[in-house]
Design an enzyme around this catalytic site. Structure first.
Site, PDB file in Angstrom:
ATOM      1  N   HIS A   1      -2.512  -2.323  10.141  1.00 25.11           N
ATOM      2  CA  HIS A   1      -1.905  -3.650  10.373  1.00 25.11           C
ATOM      3  C   HIS A   1      -0.800  -3.820  11.276  1.00 25.11           C
ATOM      4  O   HIS A   1      -0.004  -2.649  11.224  1.00 25.11           O
ATOM      5  CB  HIS A   1      -1.437  -4.246   8.789  1.00 25.11           C
ATOM      6  CG  HIS A   1      -2.766  -4.486   8.010  1.00 25.11           C
ATOM      7  ND1 HIS A   1      -3.150  -5.734   7.583  1.00 25.11           N
ATOM      8  CD2 HIS A   1      -3.606  -3.583   7.313  1.00 25.11           C
ATOM      9  CE1 HIS A   1      -4.174  -5.518   6.808  1.00 25.11           C
ATOM     10  NE2 HIS A   1      -4.657  -4.274   6.712  1.00 25.11           N
TER      11      HIS A   1
ATOM     12  N   GLU B   1      -1.212   1.348  -6.319  1.00 23.82           N
ATOM     13  CA  GLU B   1      -0.181   1.025  -5.246  1.00 23.82           C
ATOM     14  C   GLU B   1       1.087   0.298  -5.701  1.00 23.82           C
ATOM     15  O   GLU B   1       1.199  -0.257  -6.809  1.00 23.82           O
ATOM     16  CB  GLU B   1      -0.934  -0.186  -4.161  1.00 23.82           C
ATOM     17  CG  GLU B   1      -2.068   0.322  -3.353  1.00 23.82           C
ATOM     18  CD  GLU B   1      -2.587  -0.641  -2.675  1.00 23.82           C
ATOM     19  OE1 GLU B   1      -1.805  -1.964  -2.447  1.00 23.82           O
ATOM     20  OE2 GLU B   1      -3.730  -0.724  -1.998  1.00 23.82           O
TER      21      GLU B   1
ATOM     22  N   HIS C   1      -0.777  -8.260  -2.002  1.00 30.32           N
ATOM     23  CA  HIS C   1      -2.035  -7.575  -1.354  1.00 30.32           C
ATOM     24  C   HIS C   1      -3.131  -7.650  -2.124  1.00 30.32           C
ATOM     25  O   HIS C   1      -3.378  -7.081  -3.205  1.00 30.32           O
ATOM     26  CB  HIS C   1      -1.494  -6.203  -1.199  1.00 30.32           C
ATOM     27  CG  HIS C   1      -2.577  -5.135  -0.507  1.00 30.32           C
ATOM     28  ND1 HIS C   1      -2.811  -3.937  -0.735  1.00 30.32           N
ATOM     29  CD2 HIS C   1      -3.463  -5.594   0.503  1.00 30.32           C
ATOM     30  CE1 HIS C   1      -3.758  -3.408   0.068  1.00 30.32           C
ATOM     31  NE2 HIS C   1      -4.422  -4.457   0.749  1.00 30.32           N
TER      32      HIS C   1
ATOM     33  N   GLU D   1       0.825  -1.073   0.284  1.00 30.23           N
ATOM     34  CA  GLU D   1      -0.123  -0.054  -0.002  1.00 30.23           C
ATOM     35  C   GLU D   1       0.872   1.404  -0.074  1.00 30.23           C
ATOM     36  O   GLU D   1       0.819   2.097   0.866  1.00 30.23           O
ATOM     37  CB  GLU D   1      -1.124   0.161   1.177  1.00 30.23           C
ATOM     38  CG  GLU D   1      -2.402  -0.220   0.807  1.00 30.23           C
ATOM     39  CD  GLU D   1      -3.483  -0.189   1.718  1.00 30.23           C
ATOM     40  OE1 GLU D   1      -4.040  -0.835   2.261  1.00 30.23           O
ATOM     41  OE2 GLU D   1      -3.895   1.176   2.105  1.00 30.23           O
TER      42      GLU D   1
ATOM     43  N   TYR E   1      -6.448   4.780  -8.497  1.00 32.33           N
ATOM     44  CA  TYR E   1      -5.966   4.083  -7.136  1.00 32.33           C
ATOM     45  C   TYR E   1      -5.053   2.945  -7.595  1.00 32.33           C
ATOM     46  O   TYR E   1      -5.243   2.088  -8.227  1.00 32.33           O
ATOM     47  CB  TYR E   1      -7.114   3.242  -6.437  1.00 32.33           C
ATOM     48  CG  TYR E   1      -6.795   2.674  -5.120  1.00 32.33           C
ATOM     49  CD1 TYR E   1      -6.660   3.618  -4.133  1.00 32.33           C
ATOM     50  CD2 TYR E   1      -6.108   1.442  -5.021  1.00 32.33           C
ATOM     51  CE1 TYR E   1      -6.376   3.193  -2.924  1.00 32.33           C
ATOM     52  CE2 TYR E   1      -5.576   1.002  -3.794  1.00 32.33           C
ATOM     53  CZ  TYR E   1      -5.656   1.834  -2.793  1.00 32.33           C
ATOM     54  OH  TYR E   1      -5.184   1.291  -1.670  1.00 32.33           O
TER      55      TYR E   1
ATOM     56  N   ASP F   1      -0.501  -8.906   2.895  1.00 26.28           N
ATOM     57  CA  ASP F   1      -1.921  -8.678   3.426  1.00 26.28           C
ATOM     58  C   ASP F   1      -2.925  -9.598   2.330  1.00 26.28           C
ATOM     59  O   ASP F   1      -3.335  -8.933   1.381  1.00 26.28           O
ATOM     60  CB  ASP F   1      -2.132  -7.339   3.371  1.00 26.28           C
ATOM     61  CG  ASP F   1      -3.615  -7.086   3.863  1.00 26.28           C
ATOM     62  OD1 ASP F   1      -4.413  -7.909   4.231  1.00 26.28           O
ATOM     63  OD2 ASP F   1      -4.151  -5.894   3.768  1.00 26.28           O
TER      64      ASP F   1
ATOM     65  N   ASP G   1      -2.901 -11.069   7.498  1.00 24.47           N
ATOM     66  CA  ASP G   1      -1.278 -10.863   6.978  1.00 24.47           C
ATOM     67  C   ASP G   1      -0.765 -12.268   6.980  1.00 24.47           C
ATOM     68  O   ASP G   1      -0.774 -12.909   8.144  1.00 24.47           O
ATOM     69  CB  ASP G   1      -0.811 -10.044   7.561  1.00 24.47           C
ATOM     70  CG  ASP G   1      -1.282  -8.337   7.082  1.00 24.47           C
ATOM     71  OD1 ASP G   1      -0.948  -7.665   6.334  1.00 24.47           O
ATOM     72  OD2 ASP G   1      -2.228  -8.267   8.028  1.00 24.47           O
TER      73      ASP G   1
END
Ligand SMILES: *[C@@H]1O[C@H](CO)[C@@H](O)[C@H](O)[C@H]1NC(C)=O
Length: 318
Positions: free
Chosen positions: A276, A102, A157, A61, A100, A191, A236
């Site tokens: 997290h 990452e 992720h 992220e 969006y 994750d 995770d």
């Protein structure tokens, strides 16, 4: 005096393998790490304390569209832990929409880790649907001080609503990578959103990484990897493939790092860093590298000296 220093050398040479610190691999979802977090000194201080515990730390992220947050983190890391030097490899920005995106970022210590190869899993495979929101950025690492020596890390992720499908698809990534690099030592980490309703128990059989025996899930369902006291989810995970890799993992070393507790942060202060906990695992050190040959030589010389000179001279005193 001489026998004492000799004894010290002997003890040090025996204790070496235990005293030397292990090799730590971590995966941390830093929850939207970008401009705002990287400009906050308190958050950055906690972050460098977390990352500097690891020989390799996967950050997820990372939302650093101005490409400033990661360089800031690296500067802070190298300043905080001047005993090591840190470097990183990062994926491109990944995501289904341009708004969006990452990045996966692997931060590592250059003294103990070398990046041999990187491979960005393609957005769509021929004849296959586009399963991943963020295709794994796969890295082949060399870590000469570990027992395994070389291994592949496959980060993921998942998107919560598609977690089952995405986790299952990791098997295809595994097949491709093991063929391409001819290596069986593979670790999946990140994750996975593999809990709390996102991956239903009855759907586990549809995840090849779960239903196939050579994959060892090191972090179980009862583990809590979330910071909030009100949530208890094993999102995770760390999964290793292969008997030799599994044997090279320090038993019971895998788990979340509760940085709130360890650093005495309030829940709110910890949540400023991430929702997290990082998850971590230790690899065993390779025995060969632990005992420098000069130390063994010194020990042998020492013992010989004791036996040949010191002990006879002691008994001659009587
Ligand atoms: C879930 O996966 C499908 C393809 O398998 C994709 O079309 C869809 O956009 C995904 N949903 C999300 C929220 O990413």
């Amino acid at each position: 005096m001489y026998p004492i220093s000799c004894l010290t050398i002997f003890v040090v040479s025996i204790m070496g393998p235990w005293a030397s610190s292990g090799f730590k691999i971590c995966a941390f979802n830093v929850q939207s790490f970008g401009e705002s977090k990287s400009s906050n000194p308190r958050i950055m201080h906690t972050l460098v304390r977390i990352v500097s515990r690891c020989d390799i730390c996967l950050l997820q992220e990372v939302r650093d569209h101005k490409k400033k947050a990661i360089p800031l983190l690296m500067t802070a890391l190298n300043r905080y832990d001047s005993g090591h030097s840190y470097d990183y490899v990062a994926s491109e920005r990944l995501g289904r929409t341009p708004t969006y995106q990452e990045q996966y970022v692997f931060v590592y210590k250059t003294e103990t880790v070398k990046v041999l190869e990187t491979y960005q899993y393609p957005d769509t495979q021929k004849g296959d649907e586009d399963a991943f929101s963020r295709e794994p950025f796969v890295v082949l690492f060399e870590a000469p001080k570990t027992e395994v020596g070389k291994f592949v890390l496959i980060p993921q992720h998942t998107t919560p609503s598609n977690a089952t499908k995405e986790l299952d698809e990791l098997y295809d990534v595994f097949t491709e990578v093991t063929k391409m690099w001819r290596i069986q030592n593979v670790m999946f980490l990140g994750d996975f959103n593999a809990a709390c309703g996102y991956v239903a128990k009855k759907n586990r059989k549809n995840i090849r990484l779960f239903s196939n025996p050579p994959f060892l899930w090191l972090i179980d369902d009862k583990t809590d990897t979330t910071v909030k006291e009100s949530t208890d989810c094993a999102y995770d995970r760390i999964v290793v493939h292969g008997e030799s890799f599994a044997r090279a993992v320090v038993p019971r070393s895998a788990g979340p790092f509760n940085f709130a507790q360890k650093f005495r942060l309030s829940e709110a202060d910890a949540l400023d860093v991430s929702d997290h906990y990082p998850v971590e695992v230790d690899l065993k050190s390779g025995a060969v590298n632990l005992q420098p040959s000069w130390l063994s030589l010194l020990t042998v010389t020492c013992i010989l000296h004791l036996v040949l000179y010191e002990i006879p001279s002691l008994s001659a005193w009587k």
